[in-house]
Design a protein around this motif. Sequence first.
Motif, PDB file in Angstrom:
ATOM      1  N   GLN A  62       0.827  -1.203   0.000  1.00 58.99           N
ATOM      2  CA  GLN A  62       0.000   0.000   0.000  1.00 58.99           C
ATOM      3  C   GLN A  62       0.863   1.256   0.000  1.00 58.99           C
ATOM      4  OE1 GLN A  62      -1.868  -0.758   3.690  1.00 58.99           O
ATOM      5  NE2 GLN A  62      -3.177  -2.386   2.916  1.00 58.99           N
ATOM      6  N   SER A  63       0.483   2.204  -0.838  1.00 62.53           N
ATOM      7  CA  SER A  63       1.089   3.527  -0.794  1.00 62.53           C
ATOM      8  C   SER A  63       0.509   4.277   0.402  1.00 62.53           C
ATOM      9  CB  SER A  63       0.784   4.293  -2.082  1.00 62.53           C
ATOM     10  OG  SER A  63      -0.618   4.505  -2.204  1.00 62.53           O
ATOM     11  N   ALA A  64       1.050   5.452   0.702  1.00 63.23           N
ATOM     12  CA  ALA A  64       0.512   6.256   1.802  1.00 63.23           C
ATOM     13  C   ALA A  64      -0.940   6.620   1.533  1.00 63.23           C
ATOM     14  CB  ALA A  64       1.358   7.521   1.989  1.00 63.23           C
ATOM     15  N   TYR A  65      -1.277   6.851   0.267  1.00 66.97           N
ATOM     16  CA  TYR A  65      -2.666   7.147  -0.122  1.00 66.97           C
ATOM     17  C   TYR A  65      -3.573   5.960   0.208  1.00 66.97           C
ATOM     18  CZ  TYR A  65      -6.629   7.783  -3.336  1.00 66.97           C
ATOM     19  OH  TYR A  65      -7.883   7.883  -3.877  1.00 66.97           O
ATOM     20  N   GLN A  66      -3.171   4.773  -0.190  1.00 65.10           N
ATOM     21  CA  GLN A  66      -3.976   3.583   0.086  1.00 65.10           C
ATOM     22  C   GLN A  66      -4.023   3.271   1.583  1.00 65.10           C
ATOM     23  OE1 GLN A  66      -1.607   1.109  -2.414  1.00 65.10           O
ATOM     24  NE2 GLN A  66      -3.075   1.137  -4.102  1.00 65.10           N
ATOM     25  N   TYR A  67      -2.932   3.574   2.274  1.00 63.17           N
ATOM     26  CA  TYR A  67      -2.874   3.312   3.706  1.00 63.17           C
ATOM     27  C   TYR A  67      -3.882   4.186   4.453  1.00 63.17           C
ATOM     28  CZ  TYR A  67      -0.803   2.630   8.347  1.00 63.17           C
ATOM     29  OH  TYR A  67      -0.599   2.323   9.662  1.00 63.17           O
ATOM     30  N   ARG A  68      -4.065   5.411   4.003  1.00 66.14           N
ATOM     31  CA  ARG A  68      -5.070   6.270   4.634  1.00 66.14           C
ATOM     32  C   ARG A  68      -6.467   5.705   4.418  1.00 66.14           C
ATOM     33  NH1 ARG A  68      -5.587  10.911   7.162  1.00 66.14           N
ATOM     34  NH2 ARG A  68      -7.390  12.269   6.839  1.00 66.14           N
ATOM     35  N   ILE A  69      -6.733   5.205   3.218  1.00 58.67           N
ATOM     36  CA  ILE A  69      -8.035   4.597   2.955  1.00 58.67           C
ATOM     37  C   ILE A  69      -8.232   3.357   3.820  1.00 58.67           C
ATOM     38  CG2 ILE A  69      -9.449   3.455   1.201  1.00 58.67           C
ATOM     39  CD1 ILE A  69      -8.182   5.234  -0.886  1.00 58.67           C
ATOM     40  N   ARG A  70      -7.198   2.522   3.885  1.00 64.16           N
ATOM     41  CA  ARG A  70      -7.316   1.289   4.668  1.00 64.16           C
ATOM     42  C   ARG A  70      -7.557   1.597   6.140  1.00 64.16           C
ATOM     43  NH1 ARG A  70      -6.239  -4.117   4.896  1.00 64.16           N
ATOM     44  NH2 ARG A  70      -5.720  -4.852   6.985  1.00 64.16           N
ATOM     45  N   THR A  71      -6.820   2.553   6.711  1.00 66.35           N
ATOM     46  CA  THR A  71      -7.004   2.862   8.125  1.00 66.35           C
ATOM     47  C   THR A  71      -8.375   3.476   8.393  1.00 66.35           C
ATOM     48  OG1 THR A  71      -5.788   4.945   7.750  1.00 66.35           O
ATOM     49  CG2 THR A  71      -4.552   3.084   8.671  1.00 66.35           C
ATOM     50  N   PHE A  72      -8.957   4.121   7.389  1.00 69.52           N
ATOM     51  CA  PHE A  72     -10.338   4.583   7.533  1.00 69.52           C
ATOM     52  C   PHE A  72     -11.284   3.389   7.627  1.00 69.52           C
ATOM     53  CE2 PHE A  72     -14.443   5.342   5.543  1.00 69.52           C
ATOM     54  CZ  PHE A  72     -14.920   6.421   6.272  1.00 69.52           C
ATOM     55  N   TYR A  73     -11.116   2.438   6.705  1.00 62.84           N
ATOM     56  CA  TYR A  73     -11.992   1.262   6.717  1.00 62.84           C
ATOM     57  C   TYR A  73     -11.778   0.409   7.968  1.00 62.84           C
ATOM     58  CZ  TYR A  73     -13.783   1.907   1.986  1.00 62.84           C
ATOM     59  OH  TYR A  73     -14.428   2.389   0.887  1.00 62.84           O
ATOM     60  N   HIS A 112     -15.189  -4.225   4.777  1.00 61.20           N
ATOM     61  CA  HIS A 112     -14.655  -3.987   3.432  1.00 61.20           C
ATOM     62  C   HIS A 112     -13.232  -4.504   3.270  1.00 61.20           C
ATOM     63  CE1 HIS A 112     -18.113  -1.399   3.160  1.00 61.20           C
ATOM     64  NE2 HIS A 112     -17.815  -1.041   1.927  1.00 61.20           N
ATOM     65  N   LEU A 113     -12.589  -4.864   4.361  1.00 58.16           N
ATOM     66  CA  LEU A 113     -11.164  -5.179   4.299  1.00 58.16           C
ATOM     67  C   LEU A 113     -10.870  -6.455   3.531  1.00 58.16           C
ATOM     68  CD1 LEU A 113     -10.016  -4.176   7.885  1.00 58.16           C
ATOM     69  CD2 LEU A 113      -9.787  -2.891   5.767  1.00 58.16           C
ATOM     70  N   ASP A 114     -11.836  -7.363   3.424  1.00 55.88           N
ATOM     71  CA  ASP A 114     -11.579  -8.623   2.726  1.00 55.88           C
ATOM     72  C   ASP A 114     -11.724  -8.486   1.217  1.00 55.88           C
ATOM     73  OD1 ASP A 114     -14.278  -8.210   2.698  1.00 55.88           O
ATOM     74  OD2 ASP A 114     -14.835 -10.296   3.091  1.00 55.88           O
ATOM     75  N   LEU A 115     -12.013  -7.280   0.736  1.00 54.08           N
ATOM     76  CA  LEU A 115     -12.189  -7.084  -0.705  1.00 54.08           C
ATOM     77  C   LEU A 115     -10.864  -6.997  -1.444  1.00 54.08           C
ATOM     78  CD1 LEU A 115     -15.097  -4.455  -0.717  1.00 54.08           C
ATOM     79  CD2 LEU A 115     -15.250  -6.947  -0.957  1.00 54.08           C
ATOM     80  N   GLY A 116      -9.770  -6.723  -0.708  1.00 51.22           N
ATOM     81  CA  GLY A 116      -8.464  -6.614  -1.346  1.00 51.22           C
ATOM     82  C   GLY A 116      -8.214  -5.241  -1.925  1.00 51.22           C
ATOM     83  N   TYR A 117      -9.254  -4.521  -2.303  1.00 48.27           N
ATOM     84  CA  TYR A 117      -9.105  -3.141  -2.790  1.00 48.27           C
ATOM     85  C   TYR A 117     -10.192  -2.319  -2.124  1.00 48.27           C
ATOM     86  CZ  TYR A 117      -9.789   1.011  -5.528  1.00 48.27           C
ATOM     87  OH  TYR A 117      -9.961   2.315  -5.897  1.00 48.27           O
ATOM     88  N   TRP A 118      -9.812  -1.138  -1.635  1.00 49.02           N
ATOM     89  CA  TRP A 118     -10.752  -0.277  -0.943  1.00 49.02           C
ATOM     90  C   TRP A 118     -10.898   0.994  -1.745  1.00 49.02           C
ATOM     91  CZ3 TRP A 118      -6.049  -1.846   1.148  1.00 49.02           C
ATOM     92  CH2 TRP A 118      -6.099  -3.089   1.779  1.00 49.02           C
ATOM     93  N   ASP A 119     -12.050   1.128  -2.365  1.00 46.46           N
ATOM     94  CA  ASP A 119     -12.301   2.319  -3.154  1.00 46.46           C
ATOM     95  C   ASP A 119     -12.389   3.523  -2.221  1.00 46.46           C
ATOM     96  OD1 ASP A 119     -12.708   3.824  -5.341  1.00 46.46           O
ATOM     97  OD2 ASP A 119     -14.729   3.101  -5.784  1.00 46.46           O
ATOM     98  N   GLU A 120     -12.059   4.674  -2.745  1.00 47.49           N
ATOM     99  CA  GLU A 120     -12.082   5.886  -1.939  1.00 47.49           C
ATOM    100  C   GLU A 120     -13.481   6.115  -1.388  1.00 47.49           C
ATOM    101  OE1 GLU A 120     -11.954  10.546  -2.965  1.00 47.49           O
ATOM    102  OE2 GLU A 120     -10.164   9.445  -3.586  1.00 47.49           O
ATOM    103  N   HIS A 152      -1.107   1.749  -9.860  1.00 44.54           N
ATOM    104  CA  HIS A 152      -0.717   0.874  -8.752  1.00 44.54           C
ATOM    105  C   HIS A 152      -0.784   1.614  -7.414  1.00 44.54           C
ATOM    106  CE1 HIS A 152       1.342  -2.253  -6.525  1.00 44.54           C
ATOM    107  NE2 HIS A 152       2.230  -1.365  -6.112  1.00 44.54           N
ATOM    108  N   LEU A 153      -0.312   2.845  -7.370  1.00 41.91           N
ATOM    109  CA  LEU A 153      -0.297   3.592  -6.118  1.00 41.91           C
ATOM    110  C   LEU A 153      -1.685   4.038  -5.689  1.00 41.91           C
ATOM    111  CD1 LEU A 153       2.875   5.815  -6.694  1.00 41.91           C
ATOM    112  CD2 LEU A 153       2.703   3.755  -5.290  1.00 41.91           C
ATOM    113  N   LEU A 154      -2.584   4.246  -6.668  1.00 42.60           N
ATOM    114  CA  LEU A 154      -3.941   4.672  -6.341  1.00 42.60           C
ATOM    115  C   LEU A 154      -4.880   3.500  -6.110  1.00 42.60           C
ATOM    116  CD1 LEU A 154      -4.547   7.627  -8.831  1.00 42.60           C
ATOM    117  CD2 LEU A 154      -4.034   7.774  -6.398  1.00 42.60           C
ATOM    118  N   HIS A 155      -4.775   2.474  -6.958  1.00 38.62           N
ATOM    119  CA  HIS A 155      -5.774   1.408  -6.967  1.00 38.62           C
ATOM    120  C   HIS A 155      -5.231   0.027  -6.658  1.00 38.62           C
ATOM    121  CE1 HIS A 155      -7.575   4.249 -10.223  1.00 38.62           C
ATOM    122  NE2 HIS A 155      -7.913   4.650  -9.010  1.00 38.62           N
ATOM    123  N   GLY A 156      -3.948  -0.110  -6.502  1.00 38.36           N
ATOM    124  CA  GLY A 156      -3.391  -1.446  -6.293  1.00 38.36           C
ATOM    125  C   GLY A 156      -3.308  -2.182  -7.621  1.00 38.36           C
TER     126      GLY A 156
END
Length: 950
Positions: free
Chosen positions: A354-365, A372-380, A408-412
């Motif tokens: 995860q990039s820092a951008y994705q990490y912020r989304i993940r920590t929100f979820y 949503h965490l089992d989806l592998g990708y967390w949309d904004e 990759h950095l935005l969406h995995g």
Amino acid sequence: MKKDDSTENSPRDESQTSRRRVNPREEGYEISSSGPTESNSGVSRPSRSLPLTGGIHMSDVDEERLRSNQPQCRQSSESSETDDEGEKTTEHHKDFVKRFREIWKKYNQEGSLWSIDENVDTNEPKFTRNSPDSHSDPDNLNRTRQSEKGINAFEKWLSENPKIQNSSKKVGEDGRTVLHYIVTRAKITESHISLFDWVMKACPYLYKEGDEQDATNTVLQMAIKKKRPRFVECLLKRYPKQTVKLIEFNQSLIYELIPMMIDKECSEPILSCLGKEVLFHVDGGENSPLHLAAKYGRLVDPCQPHAQGNQQKGPANLADNKDPQQRIDKQLKLIEGLLERYPEAIIQTNKAGQSAYQYRIRTFYERFKPDHLDLGYWDEPEELHDDKIMDLLKDKIMHLNERDKIIHLLHGNAQKREIHFDLLELANLKHGVSESALRRLIEGLKFESILKYVRIPSYTLSTASNGTGLSNSRRKEQQLVGKGDFQLIFNLLKLRGVKKIISINVDDDDESPHSDEAIEKVAPFDIEEWDWRRVDLCSSVIYTAAKNARKIFLYSSGNNAVLHSWSAVDGLNRFEKLTDVYIFVQQRLESEDRIKRYLDNFERRLKGHKPHINIYPRIQSGINFVSDQLYYPGEDKVDTNVWLENMYKFAGFIKNLQDPTRDVKVAVVDDGVDKLLGNFEDSVIAGVSFYASHGGFRTWPHYFSSNGHGTLMAQLIRRICPKAKLYIARLDQGINGEPTIESAIKAISWATTMRVDIISMSWTFSELDQNSEKNLRGEIEKAHNANILTFASASDQGFNHTSKSYPGNIPGVFCIGAAKTSGMADDAALRESHFVFPGGSAGLKSPRRTQTNAASNSDIVFGSSFATAVASGLAALILCCVEICGLGDEYRDLLQQHERMQDVFQGMAGTPKPSYIEAEKYFPSRFADKTLEDEEDIEDFRRIVERIIR
């Protein structure tokens, strides 16, 4: 044993110490012939020879200890303090602190504070009253004088007690200094803070001393462990250089300090001194400092009491702060500083990729939507759509030059939103496009809030969706009436959540260009690169539309007055961020030499205002805005046969039924799908394009098709299974226009990540190198392991083709050939196909091309590629029927397996291999007028479905 003063002041043996040392010259020691001595105390300090990062020096023993990462206790020697002396020194530390507090109480009222002046580089401490109005308020002025009397009294007391004074510069029990002692007091008062500040200035080397057990347990580490935030704040704000040296010695400290650096807004002096190796340092989860700074919510400060249990139960940015926006602004300030100091941090990923951008989304979820965490990708999430931190990180990512890296950095691994909007292929539509079609296209796409670029050609706006029946004059009239269509596009993008466009590229109409007012309405998009191809466009219009532009493209008719206005003080000079100007001059009335003189004057005047600007002039005989032309399908229909007609009737029955509870998702891996020409309604769920310009950033989008092939394949699948949801992957094209194996591998991987049910591949590769074959097999196997059915075309070259075709020959892939009208396999399909479907006699006229293409409307035979789409559609229809009948997930999941679907196909086959599916026996046309409102019809439908799958 009591020692005299000379013994107390003698240096300790460096070979026996485990504490880290300082550079004498750097820390303010006076160097004499007998060795360095501390200027304030006269204590002799031995020289050091081993430099470390940041100018820190250690002894050889210290270096060896750091390498082994093992704590080393101090050992006694003739020149080191004895245990008794350590105890005595500690007692002196207690007396030191006690006496300071007594004097502090005597000379200061409750709530007052001694503090050292901000200039920590001076040799002498200067104490001032910590009050903004100390000089104007008589009461404050009086208290300041009292504070000065207090410090003078304390220093006088020290001079009268030389042993205590000398002990303040030594280590006591457990190797701890007086700073350690101050920090570990059970009750911290303002007198302790004032004394801490005084010692930091009076004894500038003590802050680096560790204790007996751990050289890294400096006063900073101790303050963090003991949860003493005021001491940590004092070090961060007042002693940034010293703090940086401690961080560089123990790089993991940066993660413990980030929460306070945010809260106290003291990151700037720290970051300005830190080396990149610290900013590149990662924690156990391989998170960088940028990851932690971007984490959603209030960070747990290890210095605060009960920090370990301080877990949030509500939205962190909302619940934990009286002013949540102020909290975000503080966090944003640190992130900006990190990225300015270390821009490469934006591409760093952690252990989870995860990039820092994705990490912020993940920590929100993690906090609010853990399901949503089992989806592998967390949309904004919508909650973060206006998040300033998300916008900053996304903006930095969008400025990268690698498209794949951005995705990759935005969406995995799976692109879910458009990172640009490219309508260049609109120019090739023979009959133009209607406003309603444009709306459907844009409203059917998901966009990032920041787009890399938007590209719009000059095109014809028609009243009808396909533009038929319009004369040339009528079409021109329609274009004039609809000249605000560019504005329509930008308005729709705004409604779809686009807030910023980095680069804009618009081909305006020469005969009927857009008005200045219409152009100025793109101002909300904060454009950085401006390329609006309208001749002699006024610079004030550009400024209103894109005042933050860094790069501007200008198109000139050669008019010297316009060139003069562009280079005037109120012209391009107004753009504060402008760095590059590209100017294209069309040679009309004036000679080339005269135009060159005009351009030289333009450059001289503009550089007079902006000396560092880059100017790139170009003279050309005409400004040609026509881009590469591709061709598109017209209104020609596919020739059908009885099999297809029957299936279309049954599909009409399915279309009128309620949608299944589980979608049937089909990935169409081809040359794109033209959403403007095909009636796909809302069936296209997602798409991605791997068709990129070689040597440039531009990518041909998935919502257009290179030659209409992918559009036809998608239409066939939808005609047979109207409930199918489409996922479009546009393949890259080689020199000969054929798809590339590299893009095919990426497309299959993307489809697998999107968790589709079926992958339809209406193409073949006849020859592959060993590595390409291995990679293709690997991705196909991953798809099969995810229970995805894969369909690919057989070679249409028949027995004349001796090599294997891929991916049809990979185990587990349905290799589909074309059948003749009679149902017999086409000659080309006999060699390798598993099943045959209509396609051998189904012709499609060559797409009607634009005037730039000279090809005629000759018939082409789609063969196995056509049949592959039909087979994919039939498999989707079977899955859909199982859902509509409510047979349950058990049957649906079984049919997702290759072996089970193969049994179903074989059961419907009426000929030996290659088997021709006699679908008309299983999907009767009599259902065309049914609605499943009668119980009898429902049972009839259920029996048909059960007959197929059992």
